[in-house]
Design a protein around this motif. Structure first.
Motif, PDB file in Angstrom:
ATOM      1  N   GLU A  94       0.826  -1.210   0.000  1.00  0.00           N
ATOM      2  CA  GLU A  94       0.000   0.000   0.000  1.00  0.00           C
ATOM      3  C   GLU A  94       0.861   1.262   0.000  1.00  0.00           C
ATOM      4  O   GLU A  94       0.520   2.251  -0.654  1.00  0.00           O
ATOM      5  CB  GLU A  94      -0.915  -0.011   1.221  1.00  0.00           C
TER       6      GLU A  94
ATOM      7  N   ALA B 202      -7.638 -11.134  -1.744  1.00  0.00           N
ATOM      8  CA  ALA B 202      -8.200 -10.028  -2.534  1.00  0.00           C
ATOM      9  C   ALA B 202      -7.525  -8.704  -2.179  1.00  0.00           C
ATOM     10  O   ALA B 202      -7.338  -7.835  -3.038  1.00  0.00           O
ATOM     11  CB  ALA B 202      -9.705  -9.937  -2.301  1.00  0.00           C
ATOM     12  N   THR B 203      -7.156  -8.546  -0.910  1.00  0.00           N
ATOM     13  CA  THR B 203      -6.500  -7.306  -0.483  1.00  0.00           C
ATOM     14  C   THR B 203      -5.116  -7.158  -1.114  1.00  0.00           C
ATOM     15  O   THR B 203      -4.662  -6.034  -1.358  1.00  0.00           O
ATOM     16  CB  THR B 203      -6.367  -7.286   1.045  1.00  0.00           C
TER      17      THR B 203
ATOM     18  N   HIS C 186      -5.825 -16.480  -8.195  1.00  0.00           N
ATOM     19  CA  HIS C 186      -7.048 -16.524  -7.396  1.00  0.00           C
ATOM     20  C   HIS C 186      -6.785 -16.982  -5.962  1.00  0.00           C
ATOM     21  O   HIS C 186      -7.644 -16.811  -5.093  1.00  0.00           O
ATOM     22  CB  HIS C 186      -8.070 -17.466  -8.046  1.00  0.00           C
TER      23      HIS C 186
ATOM     24  N   ARG D  34      -4.274  -8.593  -4.179  1.00  0.00           N
ATOM     25  CA  ARG D  34      -4.488  -8.381  -5.621  1.00  0.00           C
ATOM     26  C   ARG D  34      -4.956  -6.956  -5.911  1.00  0.00           C
ATOM     27  O   ARG D  34      -4.610  -6.384  -6.963  1.00  0.00           O
ATOM     28  CB  ARG D  34      -5.510  -9.386  -6.147  1.00  0.00           C
ATOM     29  N   SER D  35      -5.733  -6.379  -4.995  1.00  0.00           N
ATOM     30  CA  SER D  35      -6.256  -5.034  -5.244  1.00  0.00           C
ATOM     31  C   SER D  35      -5.158  -3.980  -5.237  1.00  0.00           C
ATOM     32  O   SER D  35      -5.347  -2.882  -5.770  1.00  0.00           O
ATOM     33  CB  SER D  35      -7.313  -4.684  -4.191  1.00  0.00           C
ATOM     34  N   ARG D  36      -4.006  -4.288  -4.649  1.00  0.00           N
ATOM     35  CA  ARG D  36      -2.901  -3.328  -4.565  1.00  0.00           C
ATOM     36  C   ARG D  36      -1.875  -3.503  -5.681  1.00  0.00           C
ATOM     37  O   ARG D  36      -0.941  -2.693  -5.779  1.00  0.00           O
ATOM     38  CB  ARG D  36      -2.208  -3.460  -3.199  1.00  0.00           C
ATOM     39  N   CYS D  37      -2.039  -4.543  -6.500  1.00  0.00           N
ATOM     40  CA  CYS D  37      -1.012  -4.855  -7.512  1.00  0.00           C
ATOM     41  C   CYS D  37      -1.632  -4.976  -8.904  1.00  0.00           C
ATOM     42  O   CYS D  37      -2.453  -5.871  -9.133  1.00  0.00           O
ATOM     43  CB  CYS D  37      -0.316  -6.175  -7.180  1.00  0.00           C
ATOM     44  N   PRO D  38      -1.256  -4.120  -9.837  1.00  0.00           N
ATOM     45  CA  PRO D  38      -1.688  -4.334 -11.227  1.00  0.00           C
ATOM     46  C   PRO D  38      -1.196  -5.697 -11.725  1.00  0.00           C
ATOM     47  O   PRO D  38      -0.134  -6.175 -11.314  1.00  0.00           O
ATOM     48  CB  PRO D  38      -1.004  -3.189 -11.990  1.00  0.00           C
ATOM     49  N   GLU D  39      -1.975  -6.335 -12.596  1.00  0.00           N
ATOM     50  CA  GLU D  39      -1.612  -7.657 -13.109  1.00  0.00           C
ATOM     51  C   GLU D  39      -1.117  -7.562 -14.549  1.00  0.00           C
ATOM     52  O   GLU D  39      -1.695  -6.836 -15.367  1.00  0.00           O
ATOM     53  CB  GLU D  39      -2.805  -8.609 -13.053  1.00  0.00           C
TER      54      GLU D  39
END
Length: 345
Positions: free
Chosen positions: A143, A163-164, A159, A166-171
């Motif tokens: 963050e 989720a927390t 997957h 993945r939400s902070r890292c572009p894929e």
């Protein structure tokens, strides 16, 4: 090895190079895609590019149409050997998981300025093996990442990340490699002869790692199980018999005491081998070039099976196998998948 010397994934490599050149690279990324397609290699090439002592401009970068790491300076050589002080690689331990201590140590290092390079790069390979505590230990750093550090999470199963996280890292999503690309890698880097390389590449489903497995004992056993299934199903029109036959595919090897995860991996390996056999049957039933057979050593057996598996049946079977593998990778019940597949082929 710089980005320009990596086979495949040209759009991703260009995107990364432009981001580095413009200083817009995100401080954390998830590199996701199938196993064995080069995600970790790209992560290491990015680490080289960020710390290279003599970055090549596009016009002098050889195969790259963008600035690239030189590959020969001291920093590039140390990164390639895995001994650069500012490139930290975290991998699963003997337990098969990544514990919280390894992550905390990397986070502590990332808080300080790089020791010898321009950027500290933390590569977490098989990041889906991070235990929940380890993933939570990453959250604050992801963050509010240190300005001189980059975190690269490499995984084929995103997957399983929180989720927390993945939400902070572009894929960055990697696809499978083309058959010709895999064959070229096998010939150039693994000294395969061209014929063997092509056969292995055809059966690899876009993955160099799977191509390299084709001569292993596990692969041969998986293929034997798949061939046995095809022979049995060829003469089993009765649904009850087909379900009984399918159980052999999902069964553990005799004498083994594998875990549920290992049994699932064995089943996936057998299904992939089954897919290569069905693909070969498509080639043969359509009168295609035998040079494209992934299982050329089984040509006599395939010639016998093709009498029961015409182009349509082999094609439907191949598509069903692909759906079955996808379901298993998403944690579908192996029994349900095997029963369904036995009725489809």
């Amino acid at each position: 090895m710089g980005l320009g010397h990596i086979t495949g994934h040209a759009p991703i490599r260009r995107l990364i190079a432009r981001a580095v050149a413009r200083d817009t690279l995100p401080p954390c990324l998830v590199l996701t895609g199938p196993d064995g397609v080069g995600k970790r290699r790209v992560a290491l090439a990015l680490a080289e590019m960020l710390n290279c002592e003599a970055v090549n401009p596009p016009e002098a970068g050889g195969p790259a149409a963008f600035p690239d790491a030189c590959g020969v300076c001291g920093a590039c050589q140390r990164i390639a050997r895995g001994v650069h002080a500012d490139v930290i690689i975290i991998e699963p331990g003997e337990t098969g998981s990544i514990r919280v201590d390894a992550v905390r140590a990397a986070v502590d290092q990332a808080a300080f300025r790089p020791f010898e390079g321009r950027r500290r790069v933390v590569i977490i390979d098989d990041a889906d093996r991070l235990v929940p505590e380890a993933q939570n230990a990453l959250l604050k750093t992801l963050e509010e990442p240190p300005s001189a550090s980059v975190f690269l999470l490499v995984t084929s199963r995103p997957h399983l990340l929180l989720a927390t996280v993945r939400s902070r890292c572009p894929e960055l999503r990697f696809g499978g490699l083309l058959t010709d690309e895999i064959a070229d890698i096998l010939v150039t880097w693994h000294r395969f002869n061209p014929t063997t390389a092509l056969a292995a590449a055809v059966s690899a489903d876009g993955s160099v790692a799977r191509a390299l497995e084709t001569g292993s004992d596990d692969y041969i056993q998986a293929r034997d199980s798949a061939a046995t299934l095809l022979r049995a199903l060829a003469a089993a029109p009765n649904p009850k018999r087909r379900l009984e036959t399918g159980k052999e595919l999902g069964g553990a090897r005799r004498g083994s005491r594998s875990s549920a995860a290992a049994a699932r991996e064995t089943l996936i390996r057998r299904l992939r081998a089954l897919g290569t056999l069905l693909r070969d049957l498509q080639v043969m039933s359509a009168g295609g070039d035998r040079a494209w057979l992934a299982n050329a050593d089984l040509e006599a057996e395939l010639t016998e099976l093709v009498q029961s598996y015409d182009t349509d049946r082999a094609g439907r079977g191949f598509a069903s196998v692909q759906r079955a593998v996808n379901a298993l990778t998403r944690n579908a019940s192996p029994k349900v998948v095997v029963d369904w597949l036995a009725l489809q082929i």
